[in-house]
Every structure is written in structure tokens, then in C-alpha cells.
Design a protein around this motif. Sequence first.
Motif, short mmCIF file in Angstrom:
data_model
loop_
_atom_site.label_atom_id
_atom_site.label_comp_id
_atom_site.label_asym_id
_atom_site.label_seq_id
_atom_site.Cartn_x
_atom_site.Cartn_y
_atom_site.Cartn_z
N SER A 169 -82.99 23.64 92.59
CA SER A 169 -81.99 22.49 92.47
C SER A 169 -82.14 21.48 93.48
O SER A 169 -82.56 21.23 94.34
CB SER A 169 -80.74 23.43 92.75
OG SER A 169 -80.51 23.86 94.13
N SER A 170 -81.14 20.21 93.12
CA SER A 170 -81.33 19.17 93.87
C SER A 170 -80.95 19.30 95.48
O SER A 170 -79.89 20.16 95.76
CB SER A 170 -80.33 18.13 93.36
OG SER A 170 -80.29 16.92 94.08
N LYS A 171 -81.55 18.83 96.18
CA LYS A 171 -81.53 18.79 97.73
C LYS A 171 -80.57 17.71 98.03
O LYS A 171 -80.52 17.53 99.50
CB LYS A 171 -82.77 18.87 98.40
CG LYS A 171 -83.78 19.98 98.03
CD LYS A 171 -83.26 21.50 98.07
CE LYS A 171 -83.96 22.46 97.34
NZ LYS A 171 -83.21 23.44 97.19
N VAL A 210 -93.82 16.47 94.33
CA VAL A 210 -95.04 17.13 94.63
C VAL A 210 -96.00 17.45 93.48
O VAL A 210 -95.68 18.25 92.45
CB VAL A 210 -94.74 18.44 95.35
CG1 VAL A 210 -96.04 19.37 95.57
CG2 VAL A 210 -94.08 18.20 96.61
N ASN A 211 -97.04 16.62 93.32
CA ASN A 211 -97.92 16.73 92.10
C ASN A 211 -99.19 17.35 92.36
O ASN A 211 -99.85 17.51 91.46
CB ASN A 211 -98.17 15.20 91.35
CG ASN A 211 -96.75 14.56 90.99
OD1 ASN A 211 -96.03 15.16 90.42
ND2 ASN A 211 -96.64 13.46 91.38
N PHE A 259 -78.17 22.86 89.10
CA PHE A 259 -78.91 23.00 88.11
C PHE A 259 -80.13 23.22 88.91
O PHE A 259 -80.71 22.49 89.55
CB PHE A 259 -79.02 22.14 87.17
CG PHE A 259 -77.42 21.77 86.63
CD1 PHE A 259 -76.85 22.70 86.09
CD2 PHE A 259 -76.75 20.59 87.05
CE1 PHE A 259 -75.29 22.44 85.38
CE2 PHE A 259 -75.50 20.33 86.79
CZ PHE A 259 -74.67 21.22 86.01
N GLN A 260 -81.29 24.34 88.01
CA GLN A 260 -82.57 24.53 88.49
C GLN A 260 -83.59 23.47 87.89
O GLN A 260 -84.68 23.08 88.41
CB GLN A 260 -82.82 25.79 88.09
CG GLN A 260 -82.22 27.20 88.57
CD GLN A 260 -82.37 26.71 90.43
OE1 GLN A 260 -83.68 26.65 90.92
NE2 GLN A 260 -81.33 26.78 91.15
N LEU A 317 -84.96 19.04 91.43
CA LEU A 317 -84.17 17.96 90.79
C LEU A 317 -84.13 16.62 91.66
O LEU A 317 -83.43 17.03 92.62
CB LEU A 317 -82.79 18.53 90.21
CG LEU A 317 -82.97 19.24 88.92
CD1 LEU A 317 -81.51 19.58 88.48
CD2 LEU A 317 -83.62 18.32 88.10
N GLY A 318 -84.44 15.43 91.39
CA GLY A 318 -84.43 14.44 92.10
C GLY A 318 -85.49 14.37 93.24
O GLY A 318 -85.43 13.41 93.92
N GLY A 319 -86.40 15.08 93.32
CA GLY A 319 -87.52 15.17 94.20
C GLY A 319 -86.95 15.58 95.71
O GLY A 319 -85.75 15.89 95.98
#
Length: 392
Positions: A365-367, A320-321, A373-374, A311-313
Motif C-alpha cells: 500500500s502507499s507509503k 524498484v525495477n 489499497f494494495q 502504490l506511488g513508489g
Amino acid sequence: MSHRKFEAPRHGSLGFLPKKRTKHHHGRIRSFPRDDATKPPHLTAFMAYKAGMTHVVRDMERPGSKLHKKEVVEAVTILEAPPMIVVGLVGYVETPRGLRSACTVWASFLSTEVKRRFYKNWYKSKRKAMTKYAKKYTDAEGETDIERALEKIKKTCTVVRVLAHTQVRKLKLRQKKAHLMEIQVNGGASVAEKVDYAKSLFEQEIPIDTVFNPNEMIDVCGATRGHGTEGVIKRWGVTRLPRKTHRGLRKVACIGAWHPARVAFTVARSGQYGYHHRTEMNKKIYRIGKAGDPKSASTEADLTEKSITPLGGFPHYGEVNEDWIMLKGCVMGAKKRCLTLRQSLVAHSKRSALEEITLKFIDTSSKFGHGRFQTAEEKAKFLGPLASKTRA
């Protein structure tokens, strides 16, 4: 004097001297795996970009260990690895002084990404690189030259390597210049078979899952994170002097005898710390993900539809695309750094190396801070309608 030490092993290894900034910014492979003629021709290395870290939960399968059949939480690193493109091949001849390049053959088309690598200033250049060479593919005489070069490689060379470059434009890293490297072709009964295989890859995309497999042990080459000039305590790990020391205590007390009237190279001194070239061996591949797969971070135990991007990259990286690879533990270098992955040089027999990995959970989850949240849906469901989202 009961506190006196009777031995004092030196601090810091001298095997890594000189501790200076590396010239090999994206990892240089000094030796490739030994060739095995019984296998079909295959590539032995790849390039990837460090995105960040997360953690996974899995059941350990290691009979005899106290952790056998128990859940373990492990740190993993995610590297983004868009397909590489082969643009040439090089043949090497063995000499008494090592390998010598005998002949190079290029593909007919080279993208702008890799042409930028040939220029110091692309903006001011005429951008004519490889235009004359490309004309060889349009006339009969040029075709003959290329065939002659390929025949020379088949006849005289013992080692064949392809020239491949990354597709850095796909990563949105603001960089437009591709990273170019030589990748050795191993396998094949003869050099001719290697050359034909390398030629068949010209202008083709090579995905990472054609070079590496899950559960495989690989080596990572790259430049460590730079820390600039540091003192002897951090750079060499020497002991601090007592509190009352005159003129500072983060020092080496004695840097040598009066004679010889020189400071030995073995004495710890301050200077450059970090941004050194290192090769880290035996990193286990836990998973290889494909671009565009919305369930790339799902497992049998956790069926939530989620991709590997948290979440949030990833902090200081983003989303990552493209294709990605998950390695156990950490790897050298800062975020966005280009790393070189190589197949292992040794045959592994340890139980930990041969273990089949089955992941139960991958954390997304956000780093940034303490992530709860996942997925974005899970967060929206918990928080309910937000005033900031429902504003007209």
C-alpha cells in the motif's frame, strides 16, 4: 537526601570515538569471512541501494516460544541490487604487518560508468583511462604480460579479490558514476583455482542471488544518516539539568576539575552527530526478488499479482525495477544510499537464525499517508469511474 544517586554509569560509548563524518561513504568491509577450502570458489559480498521500508505478515516457526505458530507483523527493508560487473582482480601477499597488494589485473573492457570513478571531472577530462591497458589484449606481448601477472598471483599470493562495480545507471538515481569495490573470493582448493574463477568472471554480470540465499544471516556496512552538529543531550544521551538552571539546561553541568587544566576526551561535548560508518550484524534475508517479475511480492496466502514497489513508489526513491533483497528490520543510512552487504563472519546456531521464513503477506500500500489499497486495480475498482480520468 533520599534522592541522591549512588552510582552514575557514563552516557554513550567511547568505543565509537571519534564521532566525525566518515570517509567511507558506501560501507567498507574491514574483514571478510574466513576462507573454507572445502567449498567451491564463491564471492562473499555485494552492493545494494536502500529503497525504503514496508511490513510483512508471517507465521513464526519457533518451538518453545510463546509466538510459535502465531502470526507476527514485522518491519522489513527493501534494497535494490542490480547485477554487479567484475572488471579486475587483485592478489594480496601476507606480510608481518598484514596484507599487501602484489599484483592487479584488469579486464579488457571497462564501461563509462566505472571510468567516471577514476576522474574528478569527467566532463573536462580526455577520457583516456585504461585505453593503453586495453591494448594489451590485442597484441601477443601484452597477452604475455597479463599471463605473467596471473601466474605471479597464483605463485606468491594467499588472498584473491575481484574488482566489481555497480550498474548505477539502471537505477535512475541521477548518478552516473558507479561504485567500485573489492570482493574477496573464498573457497577453492588452491589460489590457482581462485584466480581462474575470478578471471572467468571478467566483464560478466553477477546477480545478487549467486552471492546470498533466502533465510541467510548477513552483515550490512554503511554510513548512518547525518544530523549535522548536535548538543550533548541528543549526541551523548546525558540527562537534562533541572528547570531553574541558570544559562541553559541542555548541558553537562561540570566538564571536569580545575586541575588537570584540560577537558578530558571522555567528557560529553557537542559536535557532529550521524554520518558515521557502522557495521550492523545478523540481518536475516526474507526474500530475493528478480527484475521484471510481476509477482515478486505475491505469496501462497496472497495470490494478488503485485511487484514490490508500493502504490506511488517508495518515498524519496521511486520504483524498484531491478533485482532486490528484503532484510528483516531497518538498516543504516538515508534512501538511495549505497550499502555494502557481506556474508556473516560466524557460524549461526540460534533457532531464530536457522528458522525457515514463509511470508503470508507483503504490504504494497502507499507509503505516503495511510495506504488503503494494495494495487492500482484494487483502488480503481473501489473508487469507480473518476471524473479526472474520464475527461476528454
